[in-house]
Write a protein that holds these residues in place. Structure first.
Motif, PDB file in Angstrom:
ATOM      1  N   LEU A 163     -39.861 -36.812 -37.666  1.00  0.00           N
ATOM      2  CA  LEU A 163     -38.412 -36.632 -37.597  1.00  0.00           C
ATOM      3  C   LEU A 163     -37.815 -36.425 -38.987  1.00  0.00           C
ATOM      4  CD1 LEU A 163     -37.490 -39.285 -34.871  1.00  0.00           C
ATOM      5  CD2 LEU A 163     -37.424 -36.794 -34.643  1.00  0.00           C
ATOM      6  N   LYS A 164     -38.341 -37.117 -39.975  1.00  0.00           N
ATOM      7  CA  LYS A 164     -37.873 -36.925 -41.353  1.00  0.00           C
ATOM      8  C   LYS A 164     -38.203 -35.513 -41.841  1.00  0.00           C
ATOM      9  CE  LYS A 164     -38.447 -41.817 -42.592  1.00  0.00           C
ATOM     10  NZ  LYS A 164     -39.186 -42.782 -43.460  1.00  0.00           N
ATOM     11  N   GLU A 165     -39.403 -35.054 -41.531  1.00  0.00           N
ATOM     12  CA  GLU A 165     -39.822 -33.711 -41.957  1.00  0.00           C
ATOM     13  C   GLU A 165     -38.979 -32.636 -41.280  1.00  0.00           C
ATOM     14  OE1 GLU A 165     -42.467 -31.164 -44.230  1.00  0.00           O
ATOM     15  OE2 GLU A 165     -41.824 -33.269 -44.333  1.00  0.00           O
ATOM     16  N   VAL A 166     -38.679 -32.836 -40.015  1.00  0.00           N
ATOM     17  CA  VAL A 166     -37.835 -31.879 -39.284  1.00  0.00           C
ATOM     18  C   VAL A 166     -36.443 -31.830 -39.905  1.00  0.00           C
ATOM     19  CG1 VAL A 166     -36.668 -31.444 -37.085  1.00  0.00           C
ATOM     20  CG2 VAL A 166     -39.094 -32.054 -37.112  1.00  0.00           C
ATOM     21  N   ALA A 167     -35.871 -32.996 -40.193  1.00  0.00           N
ATOM     22  CA  ALA A 167     -34.525 -33.052 -40.777  1.00  0.00           C
ATOM     23  C   ALA A 167     -34.493 -32.386 -42.141  1.00  0.00           C
ATOM     24  CB  ALA A 167     -34.064 -34.503 -40.876  1.00  0.00           C
ATOM     25  N   GLU A 168     -35.523 -32.621 -42.959  1.00  0.00           N
ATOM     26  CA  GLU A 168     -35.576 -32.001 -44.294  1.00  0.00           C
ATOM     27  C   GLU A 168     -35.701 -30.490 -44.170  1.00  0.00           C
ATOM     28  OE1 GLU A 168     -38.679 -33.764 -46.596  1.00  0.00           O
ATOM     29  OE2 GLU A 168     -37.829 -35.789 -46.465  1.00  0.00           O
ATOM     30  N   GLY A 169     -36.535 -30.029 -43.256  1.00  0.00           N
ATOM     31  CA  GLY A 169     -36.688 -28.594 -43.062  1.00  0.00           C
ATOM     32  C   GLY A 169     -35.397 -27.941 -42.613  1.00  0.00           C
ATOM     33  N   PHE A 170     -34.704 -28.589 -41.690  1.00  0.00           N
ATOM     34  CA  PHE A 170     -33.443 -28.032 -41.194  1.00  0.00           C
ATOM     35  C   PHE A 170     -32.405 -27.960 -42.304  1.00  0.00           C
ATOM     36  CE2 PHE A 170     -29.440 -28.233 -38.713  1.00  0.00           C
ATOM     37  CZ  PHE A 170     -29.624 -27.085 -37.959  1.00  0.00           C
ATOM     38  N   GLU A 171     -32.382 -28.959 -43.166  1.00  0.00           N
ATOM     39  CA  GLU A 171     -31.459 -28.953 -44.308  1.00  0.00           C
ATOM     40  C   GLU A 171     -31.748 -27.781 -45.244  1.00  0.00           C
ATOM     41  OE1 GLU A 171     -28.755 -30.850 -45.413  1.00  0.00           O
ATOM     42  OE2 GLU A 171     -28.735 -31.463 -43.298  1.00  0.00           O
ATOM     43  N   LEU A 172     -32.997 -27.365 -45.304  1.00  0.00           N
ATOM     44  CA  LEU A 172     -33.391 -26.241 -46.160  1.00  0.00           C
ATOM     45  C   LEU A 172     -33.140 -24.891 -45.490  1.00  0.00           C
ATOM     46  CD1 LEU A 172     -36.760 -27.637 -47.567  1.00  0.00           C
ATOM     47  CD2 LEU A 172     -34.662 -27.238 -48.878  1.00  0.00           C
ATOM     48  N   GLY A 173     -32.689 -24.910 -44.250  1.00  0.00           N
ATOM     49  CA  GLY A 173     -32.394 -23.667 -43.548  1.00  0.00           C
ATOM     50  C   GLY A 173     -33.437 -23.230 -42.549  1.00  0.00           C
ATOM     51  N   ILE A 174     -34.497 -24.028 -42.367  1.00  0.00           N
ATOM     52  CA  ILE A 174     -35.523 -23.693 -41.375  1.00  0.00           C
ATOM     53  C   ILE A 174     -34.943 -23.974 -39.999  1.00  0.00           C
ATOM     54  CG2 ILE A 174     -37.815 -24.262 -40.488  1.00  0.00           C
ATOM     55  CD1 ILE A 174     -38.569 -25.047 -43.386  1.00  0.00           C
ATOM     56  N   GLY A 175     -34.811 -22.939 -39.189  1.00  0.00           N
ATOM     57  CA  GLY A 175     -34.126 -23.075 -37.911  1.00  0.00           C
ATOM     58  C   GLY A 175     -35.012 -23.318 -36.723  1.00  0.00           C
ATOM     59  N   ALA A 176     -36.342 -23.253 -36.908  1.00  0.00           N
ATOM     60  CA  ALA A 176     -37.244 -23.407 -35.771  1.00  0.00           C
ATOM     61  C   ALA A 176     -38.536 -24.074 -36.207  1.00  0.00           C
ATOM     62  CB  ALA A 176     -37.547 -22.049 -35.141  1.00  0.00           C
ATOM     63  N   ILE A 177     -39.060 -24.921 -35.326  1.00  0.00           N
ATOM     64  CA  ILE A 177     -40.356 -25.563 -35.555  1.00  0.00           C
ATOM     65  C   ILE A 177     -41.244 -25.309 -34.340  1.00  0.00           C
ATOM     66  CG2 ILE A 177     -39.446 -27.377 -37.053  1.00  0.00           C
ATOM     67  CD1 ILE A 177     -39.620 -29.235 -34.546  1.00  0.00           C
ATOM     68  N   ALA A 178     -42.553 -25.351 -34.560  1.00  0.00           N
ATOM     69  CA  ALA A 178     -43.527 -25.244 -33.468  1.00  0.00           C
ATOM     70  C   ALA A 178     -44.389 -26.498 -33.494  1.00  0.00           C
ATOM     71  CB  ALA A 178     -44.386 -24.002 -33.633  1.00  0.00           C
ATOM     72  N   LEU A 179     -44.495 -27.171 -32.352  1.00  0.00           N
ATOM     73  CA  LEU A 179     -45.178 -28.462 -32.283  1.00  0.00           C
ATOM     74  C   LEU A 179     -46.595 -28.335 -31.750  1.00  0.00           C
ATOM     75  CD1 LEU A 179     -42.322 -30.663 -30.778  1.00  0.00           C
ATOM     76  CD2 LEU A 179     -43.090 -30.597 -33.158  1.00  0.00           C
ATOM     77  N   PHE A 180     -47.521 -29.064 -32.399  1.00  0.00           N
ATOM     78  CA  PHE A 180     -48.917 -29.098 -31.975  1.00  0.00           C
ATOM     79  C   PHE A 180     -49.387 -30.553 -31.990  1.00  0.00           C
ATOM     80  CE2 PHE A 180     -48.105 -24.981 -33.857  1.00  0.00           C
ATOM     81  CZ  PHE A 180     -48.625 -24.110 -32.916  1.00  0.00           C
TER      82      PHE A 180
END
Length: 330
Positions: free
Chosen positions: A67-84
């Motif tokens: 969840l921390k990594e997702v929040a940091e990525g979103f703050e940087l402008g990353i709009g999508a993640i893929a989960l594995f």
């Protein structure tokens, strides 16, 4: 008169390369953070962030750290993640039953991400290999991968992910007919806005090794050549793409990317749908290894690599470099 002015040339392409501002003005291909999808590995437990040995800088995260990594990525402008998911061996079987457990690792992860960062696009992998005790993308019977029986399980998996709040499901299995079956099931259950990112041209590649290390999902016997594509084939990729489009895919994807730039280019000419490409684990690992040895300028090679994928025709790129690139482009 200087030597430089002794020639009368009507065309001097170098005029537009004189300064960085000029070069930026006429740059044909643009790489944006919005083009990137960030693949993330999730595992059970708490307080866990375990580096994948064959993928330096990539980690398996327990949900709290993810969840921390997702929040940091979103703050940087990353709009999508893929989960594995990294699934414990005790939860694996030949039928992949854990893949559609509504309280399984991926549904719980999707719900938590959507509660924390509702705006981010959550893409879930739909395939059996992380859940299979055989390490294959389908149900195994007498050494054969069963197509239709596997598709029935993939449909259940996609529905479980949609119910948890996934924005997009990404069938990566290469079973025949799975896109159409998933689309029909999603629509019948009211998930008409859940998109399908189809792994349309997925090759039986040697570049997947580090990914299989990360998820402990290597096949227990044989290989995946009876369902993933032959590296020698290009026309077949267009056939697979056409089938997935006809069955309802919203985005089509080529995997891997670097050794298949020609396929990306052909697919781009073949469809008006968005085209994605997967900058896979082996491609990532080679750049990281060479960078650690000091043999290349790692940051420059990363950017050049992703630009080449976009130049070939990809609209979207799944890449483990997403966060690094977002920081570089910031």
């Amino acid at each position: 008169m200087t030597a430089e002015s002794s020639l009368h040339l009507t065309n001097r392409p170098r005029r537009l390369r004189c300064t960085s501002t000029l070069r930026s003005m006429v740059q044909e291909t643009q790489l944006r953070v919005a083009d990137l999808i960030y693949p993330l590995f999730v595992m059970e437990g708490e307080g866990q962030k375990v580096e994948v040995e064959s993928m330096p800088g990539c980690y398996r995260y327990s949900l709290d750290f993810l969840l921390k990594e997702v929040a940091e990525g979103f703050e940087l402008g990353i709009g999508a993640i893929a989960l594995f998911p990294l699934i414990p061996d005790a939860q694996k079987d030949n039928a992949g039953t854990e893949s559609y457990n509504p309280d399984g690792l991926i549904p719980r992860t999707v719900r938590a991400i959507k509660q924390q960062t509702p705006e981010i696009v959550v893409i879930t992998d739909v395939a059996l290999d992380p859940y299979s005790n055989q390490g294959h993308d389908g149900i195994v019977e007498n050494g054969k991968i069963l197509n239709d029986q596997t598709v029935a399980v993939l449909v259940k998996q996609a529905i479980a992910h949609a119910e948890a709040g996934a924005d997009m499901v990404a069938p990566s299995d290469m079973m025949d007919g799975r896109v159409g079956a998933i689309r029909k099931a999603l629509d019948q259950r009211g998930f008409i806005d859940v998109s399908i990112l189809a792994y349309s041209a997925k090759y039986a590649s040697a570049y997947y090794g580090p990914f299989r290390d990360a998820l402990d999902s290597a096949p227990k016997f044989g290989d995946k050549k009876t369902y993933q594509m032959d590296a020698a084939n290009a026309q077949e990729a267009l056939k697979e793409v056409a089938l997935d489009i006809a069955e309802g895919a919203d985005i089509v994807m080529v995997k891997p990317a670097l050794a298949y730039l020609d396929i990306i280019h052909r697919v781009r000419k073949h469809t008006h749908l968005p085209v994605a490409a997967y900058n896979v684990s082996g491609e990532y690992a080679m750049i990281k290894a060479a960078g650690q040895q000091g043999w290349i300028d790692e940051k420059k090679v990363i950017l050049e690599t992703l630009l080449s994928i976009k130049r070939a025709g990809a609209d979207l790129i799944l890449t483990y470099f997403a966060k690094e690139v977002a920081l570089m482009l910031r």
